[in-house]
Scaffold this motif. Structure first.
Motif, PDB file in Angstrom:
ATOM      1  N   ASP A   7      87.068  30.038   3.896  1.00  0.00           N
ATOM      2  CA  ASP A   7      88.508  30.223   3.737  1.00  0.00           C
ATOM      3  C   ASP A   7      89.200  30.192   5.092  1.00  0.00           C
ATOM      4  OD1 ASP A   7      90.413  31.152   1.347  1.00  0.00           O
ATOM      5  OD2 ASP A   7      91.133  32.038   3.213  1.00  0.00           O
ATOM      6  N   LEU A   8      90.382  29.574   5.136  1.00  0.00           N
ATOM      7  CA  LEU A   8      91.143  29.453   6.378  1.00  0.00           C
ATOM      8  C   LEU A   8      91.556  30.797   6.974  1.00  0.00           C
ATOM      9  CD1 LEU A   8      93.712  26.527   5.885  1.00  0.00           C
ATOM     10  CD2 LEU A   8      91.638  26.524   7.267  1.00  0.00           C
ATOM     11  N   ALA A   9      91.622  31.826   6.151  1.00  0.00           N
ATOM     12  CA  ALA A   9      92.122  33.117   6.620  1.00  0.00           C
ATOM     13  C   ALA A   9      91.073  33.937   7.362  1.00  0.00           C
ATOM     14  CB  ALA A   9      92.665  33.932   5.449  1.00  0.00           C
ATOM     15  N   PHE A  10      89.835  33.451   7.392  1.00  0.00           N
ATOM     16  CA  PHE A  10      88.792  34.214   8.067  1.00  0.00           C
ATOM     17  C   PHE A  10      88.995  34.185   9.581  1.00  0.00           C
ATOM     18  CE2 PHE A  10      85.065  34.401   4.833  1.00  0.00           C
ATOM     19  CZ  PHE A  10      85.910  34.962   3.908  1.00  0.00           C
ATOM     20  N   PRO A  11      88.573  35.222  10.297  1.00  0.00           N
ATOM     21  CA  PRO A  11      88.761  35.282  11.753  1.00  0.00           C
ATOM     22  C   PRO A  11      88.125  34.092  12.477  1.00  0.00           C
ATOM     23  CG  PRO A  11      88.091  37.423  10.898  1.00  0.00           C
ATOM     24  CD  PRO A  11      87.952  36.448   9.768  1.00  0.00           C
TER      25      PRO A  11
ATOM     26  N   GLU B 142      83.327  49.464  -4.437  1.00  0.00           N
ATOM     27  CA  GLU B 142      82.339  48.980  -5.405  1.00  0.00           C
ATOM     28  C   GLU B 142      82.139  47.478  -5.274  1.00  0.00           C
ATOM     29  OE1 GLU B 142      82.790  51.952  -9.240  1.00  0.00           O
ATOM     30  OE2 GLU B 142      84.422  50.540  -8.808  1.00  0.00           O
ATOM     31  N   TYR B 143      83.233  46.762  -4.994  1.00  0.00           N
ATOM     32  CA  TYR B 143      83.114  45.313  -4.885  1.00  0.00           C
ATOM     33  C   TYR B 143      82.389  44.915  -3.600  1.00  0.00           C
ATOM     34  CZ  TYR B 143      84.227  40.474  -5.892  1.00  0.00           C
ATOM     35  OH  TYR B 143      84.122  39.145  -6.190  1.00  0.00           O
ATOM     36  N   VAL B 144      82.658  45.629  -2.514  1.00  0.00           N
ATOM     37  CA  VAL B 144      81.933  45.375  -1.268  1.00  0.00           C
ATOM     38  C   VAL B 144      80.433  45.561  -1.489  1.00  0.00           C
ATOM     39  CG1 VAL B 144      81.484  46.254   1.060  1.00  0.00           C
ATOM     40  CG2 VAL B 144      83.834  45.926   0.291  1.00  0.00           C
ATOM     41  N   ALA B 145      80.069  46.620  -2.187  1.00  0.00           N
ATOM     42  CA  ALA B 145      78.651  46.876  -2.467  1.00  0.00           C
ATOM     43  C   ALA B 145      78.040  45.742  -3.292  1.00  0.00           C
ATOM     44  CB  ALA B 145      78.490  48.212  -3.194  1.00  0.00           C
ATOM     45  N   GLU B 146      78.800  45.239  -4.261  1.00  0.00           N
ATOM     46  CA  GLU B 146      78.301  44.137  -5.082  1.00  0.00           C
ATOM     47  C   GLU B 146      78.106  42.878  -4.247  1.00  0.00           C
ATOM     48  OE1 GLU B 146      76.895  41.869  -8.142  1.00  0.00           O
ATOM     49  OE2 GLU B 146      77.132  44.049  -8.041  1.00  0.00           O
ATOM     50  N   LEU B 147      79.068  42.574  -3.381  1.00  0.00           N
ATOM     51  CA  LEU B 147      78.934  41.411  -2.506  1.00  0.00           C
ATOM     52  C   LEU B 147      77.709  41.536  -1.617  1.00  0.00           C
ATOM     53  CD1 LEU B 147      82.674  40.915  -1.437  1.00  0.00           C
ATOM     54  CD2 LEU B 147      81.355  39.416  -2.945  1.00  0.00           C
ATOM     55  N   GLN B 148      77.492  42.731  -1.088  1.00  0.00           N
ATOM     56  CA  GLN B 148      76.337  42.949  -0.225  1.00  0.00           C
ATOM     57  C   GLN B 148      75.034  42.772  -0.993  1.00  0.00           C
ATOM     58  OE1 GLN B 148      77.344  46.849   1.280  1.00  0.00           O
ATOM     59  NE2 GLN B 148      78.283  46.010   3.139  1.00  0.00           N
ATOM     60  N   ARG B 149      75.006  43.219  -2.236  1.00  0.00           N
ATOM     61  CA  ARG B 149      73.801  43.023  -3.058  1.00  0.00           C
ATOM     62  C   ARG B 149      73.509  41.546  -3.270  1.00  0.00           C
ATOM     63  NH1 ARG B 149      75.623  47.740  -5.799  1.00  0.00           N
ATOM     64  NH2 ARG B 149      76.846  46.496  -7.274  1.00  0.00           N
ATOM     65  N   GLU B 150      74.590  40.747  -3.329  1.00  0.00           N
ATOM     66  CA  GLU B 150      74.433  39.312  -3.537  1.00  0.00           C
ATOM     67  C   GLU B 150      74.246  38.561  -2.223  1.00  0.00           C
ATOM     68  OE1 GLU B 150      74.178  37.840  -6.452  1.00  0.00           O
ATOM     69  OE2 GLU B 150      74.485  39.721  -7.555  1.00  0.00           O
ATOM     70  N   GLY B 151      74.275  39.291  -1.093  1.00  0.00           N
ATOM     71  CA  GLY B 151      74.123  38.646   0.202  1.00  0.00           C
ATOM     72  C   GLY B 151      75.328  37.841   0.623  1.00  0.00           C
ATOM     73  N   LEU B 152      76.515  38.268   0.213  1.00  0.00           N
ATOM     74  CA  LEU B 152      77.753  37.535   0.466  1.00  0.00           C
ATOM     75  C   LEU B 152      78.653  38.312   1.420  1.00  0.00           C
ATOM     76  CD1 LEU B 152      78.364  36.486  -3.224  1.00  0.00           C
ATOM     77  CD2 LEU B 152      77.469  35.037  -1.381  1.00  0.00           C
ATOM     78  N   PRO B 153      79.579  37.609   2.115  1.00  0.00           N
ATOM     79  CA  PRO B 153      80.421  38.285   3.106  1.00  0.00           C
ATOM     80  C   PRO B 153      81.335  39.341   2.486  1.00  0.00           C
ATOM     81  CG  PRO B 153      80.504  35.898   3.387  1.00  0.00           C
ATOM     82  CD  PRO B 153      79.822  36.159   2.081  1.00  0.00           C
ATOM     83  N   ALA B 154      81.358  40.520   3.100  1.00  0.00           N
ATOM     84  CA  ALA B 154      82.274  41.568   2.647  1.00  0.00           C
ATOM     85  C   ALA B 154      83.717  41.173   2.892  1.00  0.00           C
ATOM     86  CB  ALA B 154      81.958  42.879   3.359  1.00  0.00           C
ATOM     87  N   ASP B 155      83.956  40.164   3.747  1.00  0.00           N
ATOM     88  CA  ASP B 155      85.313  39.698   4.021  1.00  0.00           C
ATOM     89  C   ASP B 155      86.034  39.265   2.756  1.00  0.00           C
ATOM     90  OD1 ASP B 155      85.062  40.139   6.708  1.00  0.00           O
ATOM     91  OD2 ASP B 155      84.544  38.077   7.211  1.00  0.00           O
ATOM     92  N   PHE B 156      85.279  38.846   1.729  1.00  0.00           N
ATOM     93  CA  PHE B 156      85.932  38.434   0.491  1.00  0.00           C
ATOM     94  C   PHE B 156      86.685  39.592  -0.150  1.00  0.00           C
ATOM     95  CE2 PHE B 156      82.935  34.821   0.532  1.00  0.00           C
ATOM     96  CZ  PHE B 156      83.840  33.803   0.324  1.00  0.00           C
ATOM     97  N   ALA B 157      86.098  40.781  -0.097  1.00  0.00           N
ATOM     98  CA  ALA B 157      86.772  41.948  -0.678  1.00  0.00           C
ATOM     99  C   ALA B 157      88.048  42.253   0.077  1.00  0.00           C
ATOM    100  CB  ALA B 157      85.836  43.157  -0.673  1.00  0.00           C
ATOM    101  N   ASP B 158      88.010  42.144   1.403  1.00  0.00           N
ATOM    102  CA  ASP B 158      89.204  42.386   2.210  1.00  0.00           C
ATOM    103  C   ASP B 158      90.282  41.351   1.906  1.00  0.00           C
ATOM    104  OD1 ASP B 158      87.943  44.529   3.435  1.00  0.00           O
ATOM    105  OD2 ASP B 158      87.145  43.282   5.051  1.00  0.00           O
TER     106      ASP B 158
END
Length: 276
Positions: free
Chosen positions: A62-66, A207-223
Protein backbone atom coordinates in the motif's frame (compact mmCIF):
# COMPACT_ATOMS: atom_id res chain seq x y z
CA UNK A 1 4.28 -0.45 -25.31
CA UNK A 2 2.37 -0.07 -22.05
CA UNK A 3 3.87 -1.56 -18.90
CA UNK A 4 1.51 -2.86 -16.22
CA UNK A 5 3.25 -3.06 -12.85
CA UNK A 6 1.56 -5.62 -10.65
CA UNK A 7 -0.23 -7.14 -13.59
CA UNK A 8 -1.35 -10.15 -11.57
CA UNK A 9 -3.18 -8.02 -9.00
CA UNK A 10 -6.87 -7.22 -8.81
CA UNK A 11 -6.70 -4.11 -10.96
CA UNK A 12 -3.49 -4.84 -12.87
CA UNK A 13 -4.72 -8.00 -14.55
CA UNK A 14 -7.95 -6.26 -15.49
CA UNK A 15 -6.09 -3.31 -17.00
CA UNK A 16 -3.74 -5.64 -18.89
CA UNK A 17 -6.69 -7.61 -20.25
CA UNK A 18 -8.48 -4.49 -21.43
CA UNK A 19 -5.39 -3.12 -23.13
CA UNK A 20 -4.62 -6.42 -24.84
CA UNK A 21 -8.24 -6.65 -25.98
CA UNK A 22 -7.83 -3.28 -27.68
CA UNK A 23 -4.76 -4.44 -29.55
CA UNK A 24 -2.22 -2.61 -27.41
CA UNK A 25 1.25 -4.01 -26.82
CA UNK A 26 1.41 -4.80 -23.11
CA UNK A 27 4.24 -5.86 -20.84
CA UNK A 28 3.11 -7.23 -17.49
CA UNK A 29 5.89 -7.04 -14.90
CA UNK A 30 6.29 -8.33 -11.36
CA UNK A 31 8.87 -10.13 -9.25
CA UNK A 32 8.13 -13.37 -11.13
CA UNK A 33 8.31 -12.07 -14.73
CA UNK A 34 11.14 -11.62 -17.18
CA UNK A 35 12.14 -8.84 -17.20
CA UNK A 36 11.60 -8.75 -13.47
CA UNK A 37 10.20 -5.77 -11.57
CA UNK A 38 10.73 -5.58 -7.84
CA UNK A 39 9.92 -2.44 -5.85
CA UNK A 40 12.60 -3.46 -3.35
CA UNK A 41 15.28 -3.76 -6.04
CA UNK A 42 15.68 -0.55 -8.05
CA UNK A 43 18.14 -2.27 -10.38
CA UNK A 44 15.16 -4.10 -11.96
CA UNK A 45 13.18 -0.99 -12.83
CA UNK A 46 14.94 0.28 -15.94
CA UNK A 47 14.85 -3.01 -17.84
CA UNK A 48 11.18 -3.51 -16.99
CA UNK A 49 10.34 -0.07 -18.41
CA UNK A 50 12.64 -0.16 -21.45
CA UNK A 51 10.87 0.73 -24.68
CA UNK A 52 7.60 1.64 -22.98
CA UNK A 53 5.69 4.87 -23.47
CA UNK A 54 3.25 4.52 -20.58
CA UNK A 55 2.82 2.55 -17.38
CA UNK A 56 0.09 1.59 -14.96
CA UNK A 57 1.69 1.83 -11.53
CA UNK A 58 0.51 -0.07 -8.45
CA UNK A 59 2.51 -0.47 -5.26
CA UNK A 60 2.20 -3.51 -3.01
CA UNK A 61 1.12 -3.65 -0.28
CA UNK A 62 0.00 0.00 0.00
CA UNK A 63 1.19 3.52 -0.85
CA UNK A 64 0.47 4.73 2.68
CA UNK A 65 3.14 2.57 4.27
CA UNK A 66 6.25 4.36 5.64
CA UNK A 67 9.05 5.00 3.15
CA UNK A 68 6.97 4.40 0.03
CA UNK A 69 6.99 8.02 -1.26
CA UNK A 70 10.78 7.88 -1.50
CA UNK A 71 10.50 4.72 -3.60
CA UNK A 72 8.01 6.42 -5.88
CA UNK A 73 10.14 9.55 -6.32
CA UNK A 74 13.08 7.39 -7.32
CA UNK A 75 10.88 5.29 -9.59
CA UNK A 76 9.48 8.37 -11.36
CA UNK A 77 13.00 9.65 -12.06
CA UNK A 78 14.08 6.25 -13.37
CA UNK A 79 10.97 5.99 -15.53
CA UNK A 80 11.56 9.36 -17.15
CA UNK A 81 15.21 8.56 -17.79
CA UNK A 82 14.12 5.28 -19.41
CA UNK A 83 11.93 7.20 -21.86
CA UNK A 84 8.52 6.74 -20.26
CA UNK A 85 6.14 9.56 -21.14
CA UNK A 86 3.10 8.83 -18.96
CA UNK A 87 2.16 7.05 -15.75
CA UNK A 88 -1.24 6.25 -14.28
CA UNK A 89 -0.94 5.77 -10.52
CA UNK A 90 -3.33 3.76 -8.39
CA UNK A 91 -3.55 5.67 -5.12
CA UNK A 92 -5.50 5.55 -1.89
CA UNK A 93 -8.43 7.78 -1.15
CA UNK A 94 -8.17 9.52 2.20
CA UNK A 95 -4.60 8.35 2.84
CA UNK A 96 -2.24 11.20 3.72
CA UNK A 97 0.72 8.89 3.22
CA UNK A 98 -0.30 8.31 -0.39
CA UNK A 99 -0.35 12.03 -1.22
CA UNK A 100 3.45 12.24 -1.06
CA UNK A 101 3.70 9.46 -3.66
CA UNK A 102 1.23 11.33 -5.85
CA UNK A 103 3.33 14.50 -5.58
CA UNK A 104 6.47 12.58 -6.54
CA UNK A 105 4.79 11.56 -9.78
CA UNK A 106 3.21 14.96 -10.42
CA UNK A 107 6.59 16.68 -10.05
CA UNK A 108 8.50 14.14 -12.15
CA UNK A 109 7.99 15.74 -15.56
CA UNK A 110 5.93 12.77 -16.76
CA UNK A 111 2.37 13.11 -17.96
CA UNK A 112 0.23 11.62 -15.22
CA UNK A 113 -3.20 10.59 -14.02
CA UNK A 114 -3.98 9.67 -10.42
CA UNK A 115 -6.75 7.17 -9.67
CA UNK A 116 -7.71 7.27 -5.97
CA UNK A 117 -9.80 4.48 -4.50
CA UNK A 118 -10.94 3.21 -1.15
CA UNK A 119 -12.18 -0.32 -0.44
CA UNK A 120 -12.51 -2.67 -3.42
CA UNK A 121 -15.57 -4.87 -3.77
CA UNK A 122 -13.15 -7.61 -4.83
CA UNK A 123 -11.40 -7.60 -1.44
CA UNK A 124 -14.24 -9.92 -0.43
CA UNK A 125 -13.55 -12.44 -3.19
CA UNK A 126 -9.98 -12.03 -4.43
CA UNK A 127 -8.05 -11.01 -1.37
CA UNK A 128 -7.91 -11.14 2.41
CA UNK A 129 -11.67 -11.24 3.06
CA UNK A 130 -12.21 -14.32 0.86
CA UNK A 131 -11.54 -16.79 3.66
CA UNK A 132 -13.75 -15.04 6.24
CA UNK A 133 -16.64 -14.67 3.79
CA UNK A 134 -16.32 -18.33 2.79
CA UNK A 135 -16.39 -19.34 6.46
CA UNK A 136 -19.43 -17.15 7.12
CA UNK A 137 -17.88 -14.76 9.64
CA UNK A 138 -16.30 -11.44 8.72
CA UNK A 139 -14.31 -10.00 11.64
CA UNK A 140 -12.34 -6.75 11.36
CA UNK A 141 -12.00 -3.60 13.52
CA UNK A 142 -14.43 -1.54 11.47
CA UNK A 143 -17.27 -0.86 13.91
CA UNK A 144 -20.18 0.60 11.97
CA UNK A 145 -18.03 2.61 9.58
CA UNK A 146 -19.73 3.39 6.28
CA UNK A 147 -17.73 2.96 3.07
CA UNK A 148 -18.55 3.52 -0.63
CA UNK A 149 -17.03 0.23 -1.85
CA UNK A 150 -15.77 0.48 -5.44
CA UNK A 151 -15.68 -2.22 -8.10
CA UNK A 152 -12.24 -3.15 -9.47
CA UNK A 153 -13.77 -3.29 -12.94
CA UNK A 154 -14.62 0.40 -12.67
CA UNK A 155 -11.06 1.12 -11.55
CA UNK A 156 -9.68 -0.81 -14.52
CA UNK A 157 -11.99 0.99 -16.95
CA UNK A 158 -10.84 4.39 -15.66
CA UNK A 159 -7.15 3.42 -15.67
CA UNK A 160 -7.38 2.04 -19.20
CA UNK A 161 -9.06 5.19 -20.45
CA UNK A 162 -6.38 7.30 -18.77
CA UNK A 163 -3.57 5.28 -20.36
CA UNK A 164 -5.00 5.58 -23.85
CA UNK A 165 -6.52 9.06 -23.95
CA UNK A 166 -4.47 12.21 -23.27
CA UNK A 167 -7.65 14.05 -22.25
CA UNK A 168 -7.16 12.41 -18.84
CA UNK A 169 -3.65 13.82 -18.38
CA UNK A 170 -3.30 15.86 -15.19
CA UNK A 171 -6.54 14.55 -13.71
CA UNK A 172 -7.08 13.17 -10.21
CA UNK A 173 -10.05 10.81 -10.20
CA UNK A 174 -11.50 9.81 -6.84
CA UNK A 175 -13.54 6.67 -7.39
CA UNK A 176 -16.28 5.16 -5.29
CA UNK A 177 -19.35 3.03 -5.59
CA UNK A 178 -22.80 4.63 -5.82
CA UNK A 179 -23.76 4.26 -2.13
CA UNK A 180 -22.40 3.93 1.38
CA UNK A 181 -22.49 0.57 3.15
CA UNK A 182 -21.55 -0.59 6.63
CA UNK A 183 -19.88 -3.96 7.00
CA UNK A 184 -23.12 -5.18 8.55
CA UNK A 185 -24.91 -4.22 5.33
CA UNK A 186 -22.14 -5.81 3.27
CA UNK A 187 -22.69 -9.07 5.14
CA UNK A 188 -26.41 -8.86 4.36
CA UNK A 189 -25.70 -8.26 0.68
CA UNK A 190 -23.34 -11.23 0.59
CA UNK A 191 -25.84 -13.39 2.46
CA UNK A 192 -28.55 -12.57 -0.06
CA UNK A 193 -26.25 -13.26 -3.00
CA UNK A 194 -24.99 -16.60 -1.66
CA UNK A 195 -28.25 -17.72 -0.04
CA UNK A 196 -26.48 -18.50 3.24
CA UNK A 197 -25.74 -16.62 6.44
CA UNK A 198 -22.65 -14.41 6.48
CA UNK A 199 -22.18 -12.39 9.68
CA UNK A 200 -20.12 -9.35 10.47
CA UNK A 201 -18.58 -9.49 13.94
CA UNK A 202 -16.47 -6.43 14.78
CA UNK A 203 -13.28 -6.99 16.75
CA UNK A 204 -10.94 -4.65 18.58
CA UNK A 205 -7.77 -3.22 17.07
CA UNK A 206 -5.71 -5.36 19.47
CA UNK A 207 -7.55 -8.55 18.53
CA UNK A 208 -6.98 -7.86 14.85
CA UNK A 209 -3.28 -7.17 15.36
CA UNK A 210 -2.99 -10.52 17.13
CA UNK A 211 -4.77 -12.25 14.24
CA UNK A 212 -2.45 -10.64 11.68
CA UNK A 213 0.56 -11.74 13.70
CA UNK A 214 -0.75 -15.30 13.84
CA UNK A 215 -0.99 -15.22 10.05
CA UNK A 216 2.52 -13.75 9.74
CA UNK A 217 1.20 -10.52 8.23
CA UNK A 218 2.17 -6.87 8.88
CA UNK A 219 0.48 -5.25 11.87
CA UNK A 220 0.51 -2.05 9.78
CA UNK A 221 -2.70 -3.27 8.16
CA UNK A 222 -4.57 -2.86 11.44
CA UNK A 223 -3.23 0.67 11.83
CA UNK A 224 -4.22 1.51 8.27
CA UNK A 225 -7.72 0.13 8.85
CA UNK A 226 -8.10 2.36 11.89
CA UNK A 227 -7.02 5.39 9.88
CA UNK A 228 -9.14 4.99 6.77
CA UNK A 229 -12.24 3.77 8.61
CA UNK A 230 -12.59 6.94 10.69
CA UNK A 231 -15.27 8.39 8.40
CA UNK A 232 -12.99 10.34 6.07
CA UNK A 233 -14.23 8.40 3.05
CA UNK A 234 -17.89 8.25 4.08
CA UNK A 235 -19.11 9.97 0.93
CA UNK A 236 -19.64 8.97 -2.66
CA UNK A 237 -17.71 10.63 -5.47
CA UNK A 238 -18.30 11.41 -9.13
CA UNK A 239 -14.96 10.06 -10.37
CA UNK A 240 -16.33 7.18 -12.43
CA UNK A 241 -18.99 9.40 -13.98
CA UNK A 242 -16.48 12.15 -14.73
CA UNK A 243 -13.93 9.80 -16.28
CA UNK A 244 -16.24 7.44 -18.16
CA UNK A 245 -19.55 9.24 -18.54
CA UNK A 246 -21.49 6.51 -16.73
CA UNK A 247 -22.39 5.70 -13.13
CA UNK A 248 -20.32 3.26 -11.05
CA UNK A 249 -21.27 -0.36 -10.55
CA UNK A 250 -23.23 -1.22 -7.40
CA UNK A 251 -22.06 -3.65 -4.71
CA UNK A 252 -25.17 -5.81 -5.06
CA UNK A 253 -24.36 -6.39 -8.75
CA UNK A 254 -20.83 -7.39 -7.79
CA UNK A 255 -22.11 -9.78 -5.10
CA UNK A 256 -24.58 -11.50 -7.43
CA UNK A 257 -22.05 -11.76 -10.25
CA UNK A 258 -19.37 -13.16 -7.97
CA UNK A 259 -21.62 -15.59 -6.11
CA UNK A 260 -22.46 -17.19 -9.44
CA UNK A 261 -18.78 -18.17 -9.85
CA UNK A 262 -18.90 -20.31 -6.69
CA UNK A 263 -15.81 -18.67 -5.23
CA UNK A 264 -17.35 -18.32 -1.77
CA UNK A 265 -18.32 -21.99 -1.59
CA UNK A 266 -15.00 -23.42 -2.81
CA UNK A 267 -12.02 -24.46 -0.74
CA UNK A 268 -9.73 -21.82 -2.22
CA UNK A 269 -7.51 -20.01 0.26
CA UNK A 270 -7.41 -16.19 0.43
CA UNK A 271 -4.61 -14.30 -1.25
CA UNK A 272 -2.08 -12.21 0.65
CA UNK A 273 -3.57 -8.99 2.05
CA UNK A 274 -3.64 -5.90 -0.10
CA UNK A 275 -6.02 -3.02 0.35
CA UNK A 276 -5.67 -2.32 -3.37
Amino acid sequence: MIVVIGGNGKTGRRVAGRLTGRGEQVRVVSRSTSPRFDWDDASTWEAALAGAGAAYVTYHPDLAFPGVPEFNARFSATARAAGLRKAVLLSGRGEEGALASERALQESGLAWTVVRCNWFDQNFSESFFLGPVSSGVLSIPAGEAREPFVDADDIADVATAALLDPRHDGEVYELSGPRLLTFTEVARELSAATDREIRYEPVSHEEYVAELQREGLPADFADLFATILDGRNASVTDGVQRALGRPPRDFSDYAARTAATGVWTSSRLPAAPSLR
